[in-house]
Design a protein around this motif. Structure first.
Motif, PDB file in Angstrom:
ATOM      1  N   MET A   1       0.843  -1.192   0.000  1.00  0.00           N
ATOM      2  CA  MET A   1       0.000   0.000   0.000  1.00  0.00           C
ATOM      3  C   MET A   1       0.884   1.250   0.000  1.00  0.00           C
ATOM      4  N   ILE A   2       0.499   2.191  -0.820  1.00  0.00           N
ATOM      5  CA  ILE A   2       1.208   3.470  -0.875  1.00  0.00           C
ATOM      6  C   ILE A   2       0.258   4.549  -0.394  1.00  0.00           C
ATOM      7  N   ALA A   3       0.696   5.302   0.603  1.00  0.00           N
ATOM      8  CA  ALA A   3      -0.117   6.360   1.182  1.00  0.00           C
ATOM      9  C   ALA A   3       0.308   7.714   0.621  1.00  0.00           C
ATOM     10  N   LEU A   4      -0.672   8.500   0.259  1.00  0.00           N
ATOM     11  CA  LEU A   4      -0.448   9.856  -0.197  1.00  0.00           C
ATOM     12  C   LEU A   4      -1.706  10.663   0.088  1.00  0.00           C
ATOM     13  N   THR A   5      -1.613  11.955  -0.022  1.00  0.00           N
ATOM     14  CA  THR A   5      -2.777  12.815   0.170  1.00  0.00           C
ATOM     15  C   THR A   5      -3.154  13.361  -1.195  1.00  0.00           C
ATOM     16  N   VAL A   6      -4.407  13.144  -1.576  1.00  0.00           N
ATOM     17  CA  VAL A   6      -4.873  13.609  -2.878  1.00  0.00           C
ATOM     18  C   VAL A   6      -6.050  14.547  -2.660  1.00  0.00           C
ATOM     19  N   ASN A   7      -5.883  15.760  -3.133  1.00  0.00           N
ATOM     20  CA  ASN A   7      -6.925  16.789  -3.000  1.00  0.00           C
ATOM     21  C   ASN A   7      -7.377  16.951  -1.557  1.00  0.00           C
ATOM     22  N   THR A  71      -2.353  17.557  -5.776  1.00  0.00           N
ATOM     23  CA  THR A  71      -3.567  18.298  -6.121  1.00  0.00           C
ATOM     24  C   THR A  71      -3.816  18.123  -7.607  1.00  0.00           C
ATOM     25  N   THR A  72      -5.018  17.655  -7.937  1.00  0.00           N
ATOM     26  CA  THR A  72      -5.442  17.505  -9.331  1.00  0.00           C
ATOM     27  C   THR A  72      -6.438  18.613  -9.637  1.00  0.00           C
ATOM     28  N   ILE A  73      -6.838  18.704 -10.875  1.00  0.00           N
ATOM     29  CA  ILE A  73      -7.814  19.716 -11.284  1.00  0.00           C
ATOM     30  C   ILE A  73      -9.103  19.588 -10.462  1.00  0.00           C
ATOM     31  N   ALA A  78     -12.332  25.330  -4.194  1.00  0.00           N
ATOM     32  CA  ALA A  78     -13.047  24.920  -2.975  1.00  0.00           C
ATOM     33  C   ALA A  78     -14.240  24.064  -3.390  1.00  0.00           C
ATOM     34  N   PRO A  79     -14.693  23.178  -2.513  1.00  0.00           N
ATOM     35  CA  PRO A  79     -15.856  22.355  -2.870  1.00  0.00           C
ATOM     36  C   PRO A  79     -17.029  23.222  -3.346  1.00  0.00           C
ATOM     37  N   LEU A  82     -15.377  27.414  -8.147  1.00  0.00           N
ATOM     38  CA  LEU A  82     -14.234  27.417  -9.043  1.00  0.00           C
ATOM     39  C   LEU A  82     -13.070  28.156  -8.403  1.00  0.00           C
ATOM     40  N   HIS A  83     -11.868  27.696  -8.668  1.00  0.00           N
ATOM     41  CA  HIS A  83     -10.654  28.424  -8.328  1.00  0.00           C
ATOM     42  C   HIS A  83     -10.596  29.654  -9.240  1.00  0.00           C
ATOM     43  N   ALA A  84      -9.882  30.691  -8.825  1.00  0.00           N
ATOM     44  CA  ALA A  84      -9.759  31.910  -9.633  1.00  0.00           C
ATOM     45  C   ALA A  84      -9.253  31.595 -11.042  1.00  0.00           C
ATOM     46  N   LEU A  85      -8.343  30.644 -11.170  1.00  0.00           N
ATOM     47  CA  LEU A  85      -7.850  30.271 -12.501  1.00  0.00           C
ATOM     48  C   LEU A  85      -8.949  29.640 -13.345  1.00  0.00           C
TER      49      LEU A  85
END
Length: 154
Positions: A1-7, A71-73, A78-79, A82-85
């Motif tokens: 198992m590989i642990a990471l934080t996604v979004n 962080t992906t698109i 924020a939930p 839209l992000h400013a970009l």
């Protein structure tokens, strides 16, 4: 198992460590906003943020992403917002076919995190590794400048 934080959410994936992060995101976590373009780091369609830095996920081994924040698109804004970009992209009508746009936006997010008020030359230099077959580069630059201004006001 590989642990990471996604979004912002802790994730564990039971996938080979040499698998590109791109495929772990798309196939393992069903985050399909990150696109496969070329697989050789030439186009930038697969760009995500790894610990806040724009990286081409087709060239990042899953094991190298262990313990890092991705962080992906899908996680940029924020939930429910839209992000400013993303808002600037819509306003400037950047996308034509749209395939490269998630990678373009993530590269731009990395740029603005590092350089909050970039010049045209800084934008061009940062974005040169992300290709757009439709040639919307002037609109991409305009959207980045607009987003930078919007983000200053926050």
């Amino acid at each position: 198992m590989i642990a990471l934080t996604v979004n912002g959410s802790p994730q564990e994936v039971d996938l080979p460590g040499d698998m590109p992060l791109l495929w772990a995101l798309r196939e393992g976590l069903n985050l399909t906003g990150t696109k496969f373009g070329c697989g050789i780091a030439s186009c930038g369609a697969c760009t995500v943020l790894v610990d806040g830095v724009a990286e081409k996920s087709c060239q990042v081994a899953l094991s190298d992403a262990a313990g890092k924040s991705i962080t992906t698109i899908e996680g940029l804004g924020a939930p429910g917002a839209l992000h400013a970009l993303q808002a600037a992209w819509v306003k400037a009508q950047v996308a034509q076919c749209g395939y490269c746009q998630s990678g373009q936006i993530m590269r731009a997010a990395g740029l603005l995190a590092e350089t909050p008020d970039p010049s045209d030359a800084e934008i061009d230099a940062a974005m040169e590794s992300n290709l757009c077959r439709c040639g919307t580069y002037p609109r991409i630059r305009a959207a980045i400048k607009d987003a930078a201004q919007q983000m200053k006001g926050l």
